[in-house]
Design a protein around this motif. Sequence first.
Motif, PDB file in Angstrom:
ATOM      1  N   PHE A  16      -8.736  -7.340  -8.161  1.00 16.46           N
ATOM      2  CA  PHE A  16      -7.609  -7.578  -9.061  1.00 16.46           C
ATOM      3  C   PHE A  16      -8.084  -8.364 -10.275  1.00 16.46           C
ATOM      4  N   GLN A  38       5.055 -10.290  -2.159  1.00 17.86           N
ATOM      5  CA  GLN A  38       4.982  -8.838  -2.297  1.00 17.86           C
ATOM      6  C   GLN A  38       6.376  -8.287  -2.089  1.00 17.86           C
ATOM      7  N   ASN A  75      -3.879  -4.260   2.433  1.00 16.36           N
ATOM      8  CA  ASN A  75      -2.696  -4.960   2.907  1.00 16.36           C
ATOM      9  C   ASN A  75      -2.967  -6.376   3.399  1.00 16.36           C
ATOM     10  N   TYR A  94      -5.395  -3.442 -10.826  1.00 11.85           N
ATOM     11  CA  TYR A  94      -6.139  -3.616  -9.593  1.00 11.85           C
ATOM     12  C   TYR A  94      -6.719  -2.296  -9.105  1.00 11.85           C
ATOM     13  N   ALA A 122       1.270  -1.422  -2.277  1.00  8.88           N
ATOM     14  CA  ALA A 122       0.592  -2.195  -1.237  1.00  8.88           C
ATOM     15  C   ALA A 122      -0.471  -3.090  -1.876  1.00  8.88           C
ATOM     16  N   SER A 123      -0.559  -4.292  -1.434  1.00  7.77           N
ATOM     17  CA  SER A 123      -1.518  -5.300  -1.877  1.00  7.77           C
ATOM     18  C   SER A 123      -1.154  -5.962  -3.197  1.00  7.77           C
ATOM     19  N   LYS A 124      -0.169  -5.462  -3.928  1.00  7.52           N
ATOM     20  CA  LYS A 124       0.168  -6.059  -5.217  1.00  7.52           C
ATOM     21  C   LYS A 124       1.160  -7.186  -5.010  1.00  7.52           C
ATOM     22  N   ILE A 125       0.843  -8.359  -5.541  1.00  8.48           N
ATOM     23  CA  ILE A 125       1.750  -9.490  -5.422  1.00  8.48           C
ATOM     24  C   ILE A 125       2.030 -10.067  -6.797  1.00  8.48           C
ATOM     25  N   TYR A 138      -3.197 -10.002   2.213  1.00  9.11           N
ATOM     26  CA  TYR A 138      -2.767 -10.655   0.983  1.00  9.11           C
ATOM     27  C   TYR A 138      -3.489 -11.947   0.702  1.00  9.11           C
ATOM     28  N   TYR A 192      -6.410 -10.797 -13.193  1.00  8.75           N
ATOM     29  CA  TYR A 192      -5.236 -11.547 -13.619  1.00  8.75           C
ATOM     30  C   TYR A 192      -5.552 -12.280 -14.922  1.00  8.75           C
ATOM     31  N   TYR A 210      -5.810 -13.149  -1.077  1.00  8.59           N
ATOM     32  CA  TYR A 210      -6.707 -12.990  -2.222  1.00  8.59           C
ATOM     33  C   TYR A 210      -7.694 -14.145  -2.273  1.00  8.59           C
ATOM     34  N   THR A 268       6.480 -10.347   1.969  1.00 13.18           N
ATOM     35  CA  THR A 268       5.476 -11.368   2.260  1.00 13.18           C
ATOM     36  C   THR A 268       5.623 -12.501   1.259  1.00 13.18           C
ATOM     37  N   LEU A 325      -0.676 -10.073 -13.417  1.00 17.78           N
ATOM     38  CA  LEU A 325      -1.591  -9.046 -12.918  1.00 17.78           C
ATOM     39  C   LEU A 325      -1.819  -8.009 -14.013  1.00 17.78           C
TER      40      LEU A 325
END
Lengths: 114, 113
Positions: A33, B92, A99, A48, B98-101, A101, A35, A103, B31, A45
């Motif tokens: 990702f 999220q 999936n 990604y 998926a995976s993007k926050i 999270y 940012y 990071y 999440t 963001l």
Amino acid sequence: DAGVIQSPRHEVTEMGQEVTLRCKPISGHNSLFWYRQTMMRGLELLIYFNNNVPIDDSGMPEDRFSAKMPNASFSTLKIQPSEPRDSAVYFCASIRRNNDYGYTFGSGTRLTVV
Amino acid sequence: GQQLNQSPQSMFIQEGEDVSMNCTSSSIFNTWLWYKQDPGEGPVLLIALYKAGELTSNGRLTAQFGITRKDSFLNISASIPSDVGIYFCAGQGVHSSASKIIFGSGTRLSIRP
């Protein structure tokens, strides 16, 4: 584990110049990702990648910004031509698996465009 | 688009005090995450929450995923000088890739000398 490595840590450039920021994700992480952080807009963001493929670039401000991930261990964010409003801290982050999270962020590149 | 409203924006506390901060949204999140950022560094994950109502601790930190799935709080007990920094909530959304926050605007924590 060396963590996410970004370079350079600081970059000062003149308006109109091309800027390239670099990122090496953690080995084995398959998502990366980019940012941007500013006082006014916080953490945004930009784009990604999953498995080196760009998934969502809706946050890229305009055509002056481009990002690539030629392989699993390297990504670049390029700004051409740069403008003073691009001044910010740019962070790269990676995650261990889809999936997940948690990071892991790099230390960032502080970009100043004068 | 989805937004996270984080409060307070900043806090000044005495060492030893307990700290509380929260994050709300008009949207539902799958999440909730809490990060801390030290000066000159990237954010570091403190706590991740995956279920509505979940209460999770990490040392002196405790966070909860709101039952409505639209809010979360973070508590720090018995603050110490190294707690100084910026705390971000992140989440999220149900309609996100998926995976993007997305991140809240942060709470800057300072300790009075």
